[in-house]
Design a protein around this motif. Structure first.
Motif, PDB file in Angstrom:
ATOM      1  N   GLN A  70       4.700  14.272 -23.854  1.00 32.24           N
ATOM      2  CA  GLN A  70       4.449  12.966 -23.259  1.00 32.24           C
ATOM      3  C   GLN A  70       5.202  12.816 -21.937  1.00 32.24           C
ATOM      4  O   GLN A  70       4.672  12.286 -20.956  1.00 32.24           O
ATOM      5  N   GLN A  71       6.451  13.301 -21.916  1.00 33.44           N
ATOM      6  CA  GLN A  71       7.210  13.249 -20.666  1.00 33.44           C
ATOM      7  C   GLN A  71       6.572  14.162 -19.618  1.00 33.44           C
ATOM      8  O   GLN A  71       6.485  13.792 -18.434  1.00 33.44           O
ATOM      9  N   TYR A  72       6.080  15.317 -20.044  1.00 35.55           N
ATOM     10  CA  TYR A  72       5.455  16.270 -19.129  1.00 35.55           C
ATOM     11  C   TYR A  72       4.202  15.658 -18.497  1.00 35.55           C
ATOM     12  O   TYR A  72       4.010  15.729 -17.275  1.00 35.55           O
ATOM     13  N   VAL A  73       3.353  15.045 -19.309  1.00 33.67           N
ATOM     14  CA  VAL A  73       2.130  14.417 -18.802  1.00 33.67           C
ATOM     15  C   VAL A  73       2.472  13.285 -17.843  1.00 33.67           C
ATOM     16  O   VAL A  73       1.876  13.154 -16.763  1.00 33.67           O
ATOM     17  N   ALA A  74       3.466  12.456 -18.213  1.00 30.04           N
ATOM     18  CA  ALA A  74       3.862  11.339 -17.339  1.00 30.04           C
ATOM     19  C   ALA A  74       4.408  11.857 -16.009  1.00 30.04           C
ATOM     20  O   ALA A  74       4.158  11.262 -14.950  1.00 30.04           O
ATOM     21  N   THR A  75       5.118  12.972 -16.051  1.00 26.39           N
ATOM     22  CA  THR A  75       5.671  13.554 -14.820  1.00 26.39           C
ATOM     23  C   THR A  75       4.553  14.097 -13.932  1.00 26.39           C
ATOM     24  O   THR A  75       4.553  13.888 -12.711  1.00 26.39           O
ATOM     25  N   LEU A  76       3.591  14.787 -14.538  1.00 21.61           N
ATOM     26  CA  LEU A  76       2.469  15.306 -13.753  1.00 21.61           C
ATOM     27  C   LEU A  76       1.630  14.179 -13.164  1.00 21.61           C
ATOM     28  O   LEU A  76       1.171  14.267 -12.016  1.00 21.61           O
ATOM     29  N   MET A  95      12.010  19.131  -8.609  1.00 27.19           N
ATOM     30  CA  MET A  95      11.051  19.905  -9.382  1.00 27.19           C
ATOM     31  C   MET A  95      11.680  21.196  -9.904  1.00 27.19           C
ATOM     32  O   MET A  95      11.411  21.620 -11.033  1.00 27.19           O
ATOM     33  N   ALA A  96      12.524  21.803  -9.094  1.00 20.26           N
ATOM     34  CA  ALA A  96      13.198  23.029  -9.537  1.00 20.26           C
ATOM     35  C   ALA A  96      14.106  22.743 -10.734  1.00 20.26           C
ATOM     36  O   ALA A  96      14.153  23.517 -11.698  1.00 20.26           O
ATOM     37  N   THR A  97      14.813  21.614 -10.662  1.00 21.11           N
ATOM     38  CA  THR A  97      15.695  21.229 -11.769  1.00 21.11           C
ATOM     39  C   THR A  97      14.888  20.950 -13.029  1.00 21.11           C
ATOM     40  O   THR A  97      15.260  21.373 -14.141  1.00 21.11           O
ATOM     41  N   TYR A  98      13.765  20.243 -12.873  1.00 21.76           N
ATOM     42  CA  TYR A  98      12.943  19.881 -14.038  1.00 21.76           C
ATOM     43  C   TYR A  98      12.267  21.100 -14.657  1.00 21.76           C
ATOM     44  O   TYR A  98      12.318  21.301 -15.872  1.00 21.76           O
ATOM     45  N   THR A  99      11.648  21.939 -13.831  1.00 24.09           N
ATOM     46  CA  THR A  99      10.915  23.083 -14.378  1.00 24.09           C
ATOM     47  C   THR A  99      11.844  24.103 -15.031  1.00 24.09           C
ATOM     48  O   THR A  99      11.417  24.858 -15.905  1.00 24.09           O
ATOM     49  N   ALA A 100      13.110  24.107 -14.631  1.00 19.43           N
ATOM     50  CA  ALA A 100      14.070  25.027 -15.250  1.00 19.43           C
ATOM     51  C   ALA A 100      14.297  24.695 -16.718  1.00 19.43           C
ATOM     52  O   ALA A 100      14.766  25.541 -17.490  1.00 19.43           O
ATOM     53  N   THR A 101      13.949  23.477 -17.136  1.00 18.29           N
ATOM     54  CA  THR A 101      14.143  23.050 -18.532  1.00 18.29           C
ATOM     55  C   THR A 101      12.903  23.285 -19.376  1.00 18.29           C
ATOM     56  O   THR A 101      12.937  23.043 -20.586  1.00 18.29           O
ATOM     57  N   PRO A 125      13.461  11.748 -15.539  1.00 14.76           N
ATOM     58  CA  PRO A 125      14.360  10.927 -14.711  1.00 14.76           C
ATOM     59  C   PRO A 125      14.733  11.567 -13.384  1.00 14.76           C
ATOM     60  O   PRO A 125      14.843  10.883 -12.369  1.00 14.76           O
ATOM     61  N   THR A 126      14.929  12.888 -13.373  1.00 10.56           N
ATOM     62  CA  THR A 126      15.287  13.564 -12.118  1.00 10.56           C
ATOM     63  C   THR A 126      14.169  13.448 -11.091  1.00 10.56           C
ATOM     64  O   THR A 126      14.403  13.147  -9.910  1.00 10.56           O
ATOM     65  N   VAL A 127      12.939  13.672 -11.536  1.00 11.93           N
ATOM     66  CA  VAL A 127      11.784  13.560 -10.644  1.00 11.93           C
ATOM     67  C   VAL A 127      11.589  12.109 -10.209  1.00 11.93           C
ATOM     68  O   VAL A 127      11.319  11.826  -9.033  1.00 11.93           O
ATOM     69  N   ALA A 128      11.740  11.177 -11.154  1.00  5.89           N
ATOM     70  CA  ALA A 128      11.565   9.757 -10.831  1.00  5.89           C
ATOM     71  C   ALA A 128      12.585   9.307  -9.784  1.00  5.89           C
ATOM     72  O   ALA A 128      12.238   8.590  -8.834  1.00  5.89           O
ATOM     73  N   ARG A 137       0.812  -1.204   0.000  1.00 10.85           N
ATOM     74  CA  ARG A 137       0.000   0.000   0.000  1.00 10.85           C
ATOM     75  C   ARG A 137       0.850   1.260   0.000  1.00 10.85           C
ATOM     76  O   ARG A 137       0.370   2.350  -0.276  1.00 10.85           O
ATOM     77  N   SER A 138       2.136   1.119   0.374  1.00 11.69           N
ATOM     78  CA  SER A 138       2.988   2.300   0.421  1.00 11.69           C
ATOM     79  C   SER A 138       3.663   2.577  -0.913  1.00 11.69           C
ATOM     80  O   SER A 138       4.441   3.502  -1.020  1.00 11.69           O
ATOM     81  N   ALA A 139       3.365   1.759  -1.952  1.00  9.56           N
ATOM     82  CA  ALA A 139       4.007   1.956  -3.241  1.00  9.56           C
ATOM     83  C   ALA A 139       3.548   3.265  -3.872  1.00  9.56           C
ATOM     84  O   ALA A 139       2.403   3.676  -3.709  1.00  9.56           O
ATOM     85  N   ILE A 140       4.451   3.934  -4.587  1.00  9.24           N
ATOM     86  CA  ILE A 140       4.127   5.148  -5.328  1.00  9.24           C
ATOM     87  C   ILE A 140       4.376   4.843  -6.797  1.00  9.24           C
ATOM     88  O   ILE A 140       5.503   4.524  -7.188  1.00  9.24           O
ATOM     89  N   ALA A 141       3.337   4.915  -7.606  1.00  9.60           N
ATOM     90  CA  ALA A 141       3.473   4.586  -9.025  1.00  9.60           C
ATOM     91  C   ALA A 141       4.270   5.671  -9.740  1.00  9.60           C
ATOM     92  O   ALA A 141       3.971   6.855  -9.608  1.00  9.60           O
ATOM     93  N   ILE A 142       5.287   5.258 -10.476  1.00  6.80           N
ATOM     94  CA  ILE A 142       6.065   6.174 -11.308  1.00  6.80           C
ATOM     95  C   ILE A 142       5.723   5.865 -12.756  1.00  6.80           C
ATOM     96  O   ILE A 142       5.991   4.774 -13.249  1.00  6.80           O
ATOM     97  N   TRP A 143       5.088   6.812 -13.430  1.00 10.24           N
ATOM     98  CA  TRP A 143       4.610   6.576 -14.781  1.00 10.24           C
ATOM     99  C   TRP A 143       5.777   6.440 -15.759  1.00 10.24           C
ATOM    100  O   TRP A 143       6.791   7.137 -15.640  1.00 10.24           O
ATOM    101  N   LYS A 144       5.608   5.549 -16.709  1.00 14.96           N
ATOM    102  CA  LYS A 144       6.617   5.363 -17.756  1.00 14.96           C
ATOM    103  C   LYS A 144       6.785   6.661 -18.535  1.00 14.96           C
ATOM    104  O   LYS A 144       5.813   7.274 -18.969  1.00 14.96           O
ATOM    105  N   GLY A 145       8.020   7.100 -18.680  1.00 15.97           N
ATOM    106  CA  GLY A 145       8.298   8.349 -19.383  1.00 15.97           C
ATOM    107  C   GLY A 145       8.467   9.540 -18.480  1.00 15.97           C
ATOM    108  O   GLY A 145       8.764  10.641 -18.956  1.00 15.97           O
ATOM    109  N   CYS A 146       8.273   9.361 -17.168  1.00 18.61           N
ATOM    110  CA  CYS A 146       8.452  10.457 -16.213  1.00 18.61           C
ATOM    111  C   CYS A 146       9.874  11.005 -16.284  1.00 18.61           C
ATOM    112  O   CYS A 146      10.832  10.264 -16.550  1.00 18.61           O
TER     113      CYS A 146
END
Length: 338
Positions: free
Chosen positions: A114-120, A55-61, A18-21, A7-16
């Motif tokens: 696609q990466q943006y949607v997977a990250t969100l 998130m700061a690293t990702y949004t800077a791109t 990499p820094t956020v994942a 129950r403690s698993a956090i799903a990481i979507w394919k294409g997220c």
């Protein structure tokens, strides 16, 4: 691959991203003592330490037009601070609205989109997991949280103990002597009998508790208990499919069954975070006797096979096909491709 039994698993979507994942994996590895309820280990602090920098690293791109679809991005307010200010429930609703707005207005299905949607989507899963995360040890209204199993073992309704604790917490937020608190205790007393000690099930909801108030066996419990293995199987299948919607992922061992579940779930709006709805769907499948044979028939129907062709393909009588189709609820039928 998401561990569906944990129950403690956090799903990481394919294409997220990499820094956020990577940040979420670190978050998952060290969040055991943290929860939204803990004062010593507030989970927003862990989000601040691990997720905000990623998130700061990702949004800077990202180009500026993407910023308005991530809570806090481009405003100088960190993701964790928005989460702390609005609360977890509101944060989830806010994220979903912003993501929907992006998909409807900006999404061009490019590689970046696609990466943006997977990250969100992954960030939504993260906040939802923070909501569900229970403290390592904490008493709520005299109830040991270690005993709390949030969902009924047999469906998506809250187990009695969790439901009672939730009502108690809500009453405490208002007034421990409020009418809500008193009425809840009176209702539970009437269900159990005035002279009987209040016993709340940690495993089952009111509808599926083993014994009724008159101490007789509950027929609904007995029926659901007989099909518990099938319930677990269907829940695992639809959950795997939600975790990756692009291709069949049910892993039933049968191509037609996998294709049916894939096509059926594409017509739903369920996500992996919608655990209660997924559990209720699995319960409905079992109670409706939606067997793998019926799933095969429904999938062949969608592929435009007639009943005689379906019978030959499956090696059964045409009358058996007709009888099976007549017994399938409309909710489980697939629309044929245009």
């Amino acid at each position: 691959m998401v561990d569906m039994k944990n129950r403690s698993a956090i799903a990481i979507w394919k294409g997220c991203d990499p820094t956020v994942a990577d940040a979420i994996r670190q978050f998952r590895d060290c969040w055991e003592p943290y929860s939204a309820e803990s004062k010593r280990y507030p989970i927003c602090r862990l989000v601040e330490q691990l997720i905000d920098p990623a998130m700061a690293t990702y949004t800077a791109t990202l180009p500026s037009l993407y910023m308005g679809h991530i809570p806090g991005a481009g405003t100088g307010v960190a993701f964790s601070e928005i989460m702390r200010l609005v609360g977890v429930d509101t944060m989830i609703r806010l994220q979903r609205r912003l993501l929907r707005a992006f998909v409807l207005t900006e999404d061009r299905q490019s590689e970046r989109d696609q990466q943006y949607v997977a990250t969100l989507e992954t960030l939504i899963e993260l906040v939802w997991a923070c909501k569900r995360k229970q403290p390592a040890e904490q008493d709520v209204c005299g109830l040991n949280r270690r005993r709390l199993r949030v969902f009924c073992r047999l469906c998506g309704t809250l187990a009695e103990l969790a439901s009672f604790a939730e009502a108690a917490e809500a009453a405490e937020d208002l007034d421990a002597k409020s009418d809500q608190w008193i009425n809840e205790q009176l209702r539970m007393s009437q269900l159990r009998g005035a002279d009987e000690e209040l016993r709340l099930s940690n495993l089952y909801c009111q509808a599926h508790r083993p014994k009724l108030p008159d101490n007789k066996w509950n027929p609904a419990y007995r029926k659901a208990k007989r099909s518990i293995e099938q319930f677990d199987l269907e829940l695992a299948r639809v959950s795997r499919q939600c975790a990756s919607r692009g291709t069949p992922q049910a892993k039933s061992g049968d191509e037609l069954v996998d294709s049916y579940i894939h096509n059926y779930m594409l017509g739903q709006t369920l996500q992996l975070a919608d655990e209660a709805k997924l559990r209720n769907l699995a319960r409905l499948m079992v109670d409706s006797r939606l067997s793998d044979r019926k799933k095969q028939i429904l999938m062949l129907q969608r592929l435009d096979f007639n009943q005689s062709e379906i019978a030959r393909r499956l090696g059964i009588e045409r009358q058996a096909v007709s009888k099976a189709i007549a017994s399938i609820p409309e909710i489980f039928r697939l629309s044929r491709p245009q």
